[in-house]
Enzyme design. Structure first.
Site, PDB file in Angstrom:
ATOM      1  N   CYS A 146       0.836  -1.205   0.000  1.00  0.00           N
ATOM      2  CA  CYS A 146       0.000   0.000   0.000  1.00  0.00           C
ATOM      3  C   CYS A 146       0.877   1.264   0.000  1.00  0.00           C
ATOM      4  CB  CYS A 146      -0.902  -0.057   1.238  1.00  0.00           C
ATOM      5  SG  CYS A 146      -1.694   1.493   1.672  1.00  0.00           S
ATOM      6  N   CYS A 171       0.209   3.772   2.771  1.00  0.00           N
ATOM      7  CA  CYS A 171       0.671   3.199   4.047  1.00  0.00           C
ATOM      8  C   CYS A 171       2.170   3.465   4.223  1.00  0.00           C
ATOM      9  CB  CYS A 171       0.433   1.686   4.087  1.00  0.00           C
ATOM     10  SG  CYS A 171      -1.299   1.209   3.981  1.00  0.00           S
TER      11      CYS A 171
END
Length: 107
Positions: A32, A35
């Site tokens: 991600c 993230c």
């Protein structure tokens, strides 16, 4: 204080039964992009707030049970717990100033 990696098995002990008072849980995954962008921001927040807060990370790919319990639909999702109870949730990348404001409002 460093950001701590936890699992489904250690979640209850590290978050719900924690004596830290305020705990921020970062639900994330290695693939991600947002993230990976928020990780250094959380490190800075952890250093800045020190003992006032505990920040932990849960890899949603390796630990699907906990995100399911708390209705995590997208990542990164940050959930703030106060004395073991969920009090606030935010999804998506957040700049440091926004994170600090979110944490201080919920504390």
């Amino acid at each position: 204080m460093a950001v701590l990696e936890i699992t489904d098995q250690t979640f209850a002990q590290e978050v719900e039964a924690s004596d830290a008072g305020t705990v921020v849980v970062d639900f994330w995954a290695p693939w991600c992009g947002p993230c990976r962008m928020i990780a250094p921001v959380l490190d800075e927040v952890a250093q800045e707030l020190g003992d006032q807060i505990k920040i932990v990370k849960v890899n949603v790919d390796q630990n699907p049970e906990t995100p399911g319990r708390f209705g995590v639909m997208g990542i990164p999702t940050l959930i703030l717990f106060k004395n073991g109870k969920m009090v606030s949730k935010v999804t998506g990348y957040q700049p440091k100033e926004a994170l600090l404001q979110w944490i201080n409002e919920a504390k």
